[in-house]
Enzyme design. Structure first.
Site, PDB file in Angstrom:
ATOM      1  N   LYS A   1       0.849  -1.192   0.000  1.00  0.00           N
ATOM      2  CA  LYS A   1       0.000   0.000   0.000  1.00  0.00           C
ATOM      3  C   LYS A   1       0.884   1.241   0.000  1.00  0.00           C
ATOM      4  O   LYS A   1       1.721   1.424   0.896  1.00  0.00           O
ATOM      5  CB  LYS A   1      -0.866  -0.036   1.252  1.00  0.00           C
ATOM      6  CG  LYS A   1      -2.200   0.623   1.129  1.00  0.00           C
ATOM      7  CD  LYS A   1      -2.975   0.286   2.389  1.00  0.00           C
ATOM      8  CE  LYS A   1      -4.261   1.009   2.471  1.00  0.00           C
ATOM      9  NZ  LYS A   1      -4.828   0.929   3.812  1.00  0.00           N
TER      10      LYS A   1
HETATM   11  C1  E4P Z   1      -8.142   1.399   3.889  1.00  0.00           C
HETATM   12  O1  E4P Z   1      -7.386   0.995   3.042  1.00  0.00           O
HETATM   13  C2  E4P Z   1      -8.032   2.741   4.492  1.00  0.00           C
HETATM   14  O2  E4P Z   1      -6.795   2.922   5.091  1.00  0.00           O
HETATM   15  C3  E4P Z   1      -9.163   2.946   5.477  1.00  0.00           C
HETATM   16  O3  E4P Z   1     -10.371   2.524   4.877  1.00  0.00           O
HETATM   17  C4  E4P Z   1      -9.258   4.367   5.989  1.00  0.00           C
HETATM   18  O4  E4P Z   1     -10.433   4.486   6.760  1.00  0.00           O
HETATM   19  P1  E4P Z   1     -10.709   5.729   7.742  1.00  0.00           P
HETATM   20  O5  E4P Z   1     -10.945   6.946   6.904  1.00  0.00           O
HETATM   21  O6  E4P Z   1     -11.923   5.317   8.516  1.00  0.00           O
HETATM   22  O7  E4P Z   1      -9.491   5.881   8.603  1.00  0.00           O
END
Ligand code: E4P
Length: 233
Positions: free
Chosen positions: A84
Site C-alpha cells: 500500500k
Molecule cells: C483502507 O485501506 C483505508 O486505510 C481505510 O479505509 C481508511 O479508513 P478511515 O478513513 O476510517 O481511517
C-alpha cells in the site's frame, strides 16, 4: 463485488472468514496501532494464513528508495501481500517500479478521480478513494468512486477501484451501484450488513412459535414422541 475487511484485528478477520464472505484485508498504521503484542510483520503473516486474498501492507517511508525497501520486505512475507503506497509524486514512482518488478500495489489516500487515473497509469492494482473522509468535509465521496470506475472501464485499465474509508452499510450499497470492484469495510459494518430488525424479529418469532407448537403437541401426546423434533405428517 469483492469485500475486504479493513482491520488488523486477527479475531475479526477469523470471524468474517468463517462466514465465507472475506475476499481480502486492508491494514494501515492506524489499524495496526490498535493491536498489541505483535509486530506489523507478525500481524501480516498471521492474516495471510487466514485469507489467500490480497492483504494490503502500508509503507511508512515517503521517499522512493524507502518505499521500495519496505514494500519488497512486505512482499517477501507472503504471495498475497499487496504493498500500500500513498498517492504522491514519490508514491507514483514507487508504484511504477513495483509494477515493473511484478509486485502488486494499492494506491491509498486517493481523493479525486484524477489521482486515481494517475495511479492506474503508474500500474497500481488497487485504487483506494476514501469515501468517508470526503463525506466528512461536506464533499460526496461516492462521486469519486463513480467517476473513477467509469474511467477504468472506459479506458480498460487493469486496476480495480476499492471503496475505502467506508463508514456505514449504505456506503457499501452505493459503492456497488457506482461500479466499485471492491469495498473494504470495518468489522462493525460487516455486522451491520448481516442484521436487519425484521430479520432478528422474525428469527425470534419463529423460535417462539416453534416452541409453542412443540408444547401443544406434547400436551396432546404425553408419550413424549413430539419432544424429539418435527412430528411426522
Ligand atoms: C483502507 O485501506 C483505508 O486505510 C481505510 O479505509 C481508511 O479508513 P478511515 O478513513 O476510517 O481511517
Amino acid at each position: 463485488m469483492k469485500l475486504f475487511l479493513d482491520t488488523a484485528d486477527i479475531n475479526e478477520i477469523r470471524t468474517v472468514a468463517r462466514w465465507g464472505v472475506l475476499d481480502g484485508v486492508t491494514t494501515n498504521p492506524t489499524l495496526f496501532a490498535r493491536t498489541s503484542g505483535m509486530t506489523y510483520d507478525e500481524v501480516l503473516a498471521e492474516i495471510c494464513t487466514i485469507t489467500s486474498g490480497p492483504v494490503s501492507a502500508e509503507v511508512i517511508a515517503e521517499d522512493v528508495d524507502g518505499m521500495l525497501k519496505e514494500g519488497r520486505h512486505f512482499a517477501r512475507i507472503a504471495d498475497n501481500i499487496v504493498v500500500k503506497v500513498p498517492m504522491s509524486e514519490t508514491g507514483l514512482e514507487a508504484i511504477s517500479r513495483f509494477a515493473a518488478d511484478g509486485i502488486r500495489t494499492n494506491c491509498t489516500l486517493i481523493f479525486s478521480a484524477n489521482q486515481g487515473l494517475l495511479a492506474a497509469k503508474a500500474g497500481a492494482s488497487l485504487l483506494s478513494p476514501f469515501v468517508g473522509r470526503l463525506d466528512d468535509i461536506n464533499e460526496d465521496g461516492m462521486i469519486v468512486i463513480r467517476e473513477l470506475a467509469d474511467i477504468i472501464r472506459f479506458h480498460e485499465y487493469d486496476s480495480e477501484v476499492l471503496a475505502a474509508s467506508v463508514r456505514h452499510p449504505r456506503h457499501v450499497t452505493d459503492a456497488a451501484l457506482a461500479g466499485a470492484h471492491v469495498a473494504t469495510l470495518p468489522y462493525k459494518v460487516f455486522q451491520q450488513m448481516v442484521h436487519h430488525p425484521l430479520t432478528d424479529k422474525g428469527i425470534a418469532q419463529f423460535r417462539k412459535d416453534w416452541e409453542a407448537a412443540r408444547e401443544a403437541l406434547a400436551a396432546k401426546r404425553p408419550s413424549g414422541s413430539a419432544k424429539k423434533g418435527r412430528a411426522k405428517s
